[in-house]
Scaffold this active site. Structure first.
Site: not given
Ligand code: GDP
Ligand code: IMO
Ligand code: MG
Length: 429
Positions: A13, A16, A40-41, A222
């Site tokens: 999270d 990415k 979750g992206h 991840q």
């Molecule tokens: P990922 O799993 O690495 O793709 O990240 P996620 O999408 O799960 O979580 C990142 C969250 O931060 C999302 O809600 C994005 O919209 C938000 N986000 C990404 N870059 C920035 C940033 O530079 N500033 C802020 N405030 N939010 C951001």
């Molecule tokens: P993105 O791509 C954050 C964590 C779960 C748990 C561990 C194992 O959005 O960054 P699993 O279901 O993969 O066997 O769970 O990994 N986990 C993540 N945490 N971002 C993710 O994906 C994750 N995918 C799995 O919370 O601790």
């Molecule tokens: Mg994510």
């Protein structure tokens, strides 16, 4: 820059998807190389927010071929829900390719995930319960079913029936409930028919594209410290998110890769269990005032499970290790704007253990759980970063943090996130 890998440097999270979306402008293919719908992206474009789990984050651009690589475990019901949602919002998924070598997730994988977590009790991993670990376990046990098998519908149905019956016996023996075998066969026969047109030999297709001059982006899900080998085992996922995994999970070779971008949040978050040295929590295990501020300002709730993320300060010991194991060429520092209102910002530069300084990142979670972070404290900038379009637009105290990161980890910070939207980003030339 023909092949670029984007990899998370913390516990997921990091933002990415937003960086992948940005880099997709200059790439013809975006390839997911591991993980599944545990990811979750989120990509924000104007008022539109796209939450992706399986479809590569480059899908929003018409010129990009999104590819689900051989290293991914694919949940077909989720994939089609996602494709339908995207198409209903005007995003075409017609160009999607799914590797014939990718393994499929079935309902018994989710049932096993839940049973295993239940049995661990207080010691649970905190998985997403999506069946990721059991699906990779079946792949390693050589009993998995691959996407290419849908191309022979009759054999596929027989294989699903046989595996469902075998897994029912195991589930019941473990104290679980048997699944409805014929309902699964009917559901997956229909899904097999629907996925068949997307299934391809993506390995040869990607090599052909590369030879034709394509620029390919390999999208990690991840992150480094959730990696099954390099993460905080056993509190990890069941695949290899590290950059090396991008080769195994896409079929491109190490010498094809020219650029490796590590994504680091300006602070740290983690969902699920496991050690977290810089976590901002009180004695009761609940977030302290600053930890709660990071949750509230950064909206730190999981997109997949809705769980509140654990929050803490940026950890440069982790980042230095991520530079090593991924051969990072650069770092994108995201969500710096979340710190806009902080009076001061802390950054962990070292770990202390039993009075001495640790050299390198600990190889065991038990050791990591005992380290004491050593912090550098920087003054806050107390102003909004929104709208900054060049590095020189950032307030001096924000630049100081970026420069501390660079100096400490030894690679440049080439992008700085200043907000959630697509263009809320400072790119350094
Ligand atoms: P990922 O799993 O690495 O793709 O990240 P996620 O999408 O799960 O979580 C990142 C969250 O931060 C999302 O809600 C994005 O919209 C938000 N986000 C990404 N870059 C920035 C940033 O530079 N500033 C802020 N405030 N939010 C951001
Ligand atoms: P993105 O791509 C954050 C964590 C779960 C748990 C561990 C194992 O959005 O960054 P699993 O279901 O993969 O066997 O769970 O990994 N986990 C993540 N945490 N971002 C993710 O994906 C994750 N995918 C799995 O919370 O601790
Ligand atoms: Mg994510």
């Amino acid at each position: 820059m023909p092949v670029t890998v984007v990899v998370g440097t913390q516990w997921g999270d990091e933002g990415k998807a937003k960086v992948i979306d940005l880099l997709s402008r200059d790439h013809s293919h975006v390839v997911r190389y591991q993980g599944g719908h545990n990811a979750g992206h989120t990509v924000v474009v104007g008022d539109e927010k796209y939450a992706l789990q399986l479809v590569p984050s480059g899908v929003l651009y018409g010129h990009v071929t999104p590819v689900i690589g051989n290293g991914v475990v694919v949940d077909l019901p989720t994939l089609f829900r996602e494709v339908e949602t995207l198409e209903s919002r005007g995003v075409s998924c017609a160009r999607l390719r799914v590797s014939s070598r990718a393994h499929l997730i079935f309902p018994w994988h989710q049932a096993h995930d839940a049973l295993a977590e239940g049995k661990r009790g207080a010691d649970k991993i905190g998985t997403t319960l999506k069946g990721i670990g059991p699906a990779y376990a079946d792949k390693a046990r050589r009993v998995g079913i691959r996407a290419g098998e849908v191309l022979d519908a009759a054999v596929f149905a027989d294989t699903v029936r046989r595996r469902a019956n075998e897994e029912n016996a195991t589930l019941v023996a473990l104290g679980g409930t048997a699944l409805d075998v014929e309902a699964i066969v009917a559901q997956f026969t229909d899904l097999a028919h629907r996925i068949a047109p997307y299934v391809a030999d993506t390995v040869n297709e990607l090599h052909d594209a590369l030879e034709g001059g394509a620029d390919i982006l390999l999208e990690g899900a991840q992150a480094t410290f959730l990696d099954i080998d390099h993460g905080t085992y056993p509190y990890v996922t069941s695949s290899n998110p590290v950059a090396g995994g991008a080769c195994a999970g896409s079929g491109l070779g190490p010498r094809d890769i020219t650029r490796v971008v590590g994504i680091a949040k300006a602070y740290t978050t983690r969902v699920g269990s496991g050690p977290f040295p810089t976590e901002l929590v009180g004695a009761d295990g609940e977030p302290d005032t600053l930890g709660q501020a990071l949750i509230d300002i950064g909206h730190e709730y999981g997109t997949v499970t809705g769980r509140r993320r654990r929050t803490g300060w940026l950890d440069l010991v982790m980042l230095r290790h991520a530079v090593r194991v991924n051969s990072l060429t650069e770092i994108a520092l995201t969500k710096l704007d979340v710190l806009d209102t902080f009076d001061e910002v802390k950054v962990c530069t070292d770990y202390r253990l039993e009075g001495g300084m640790l050299r390198g990142y600990p190889d065991r979670s038990e050791v990591l759980a005992q380290v004491e972070p050593v912090y550098a404290t920087l003054p806050g900038w107390k102003t909004s970063l929104r709208g900054a379009s060049a590095f020189s637009d950032l307030p001096p105290n924000a630049r100081q943090l970026v420069e501390l990161v660079e100096k400490n980890v030894g690679v440049p910070v080439t992008m700085v996130g200043t907000g959630p939207e697509r263009d809320d980003c400072v790119v350094r030339g």
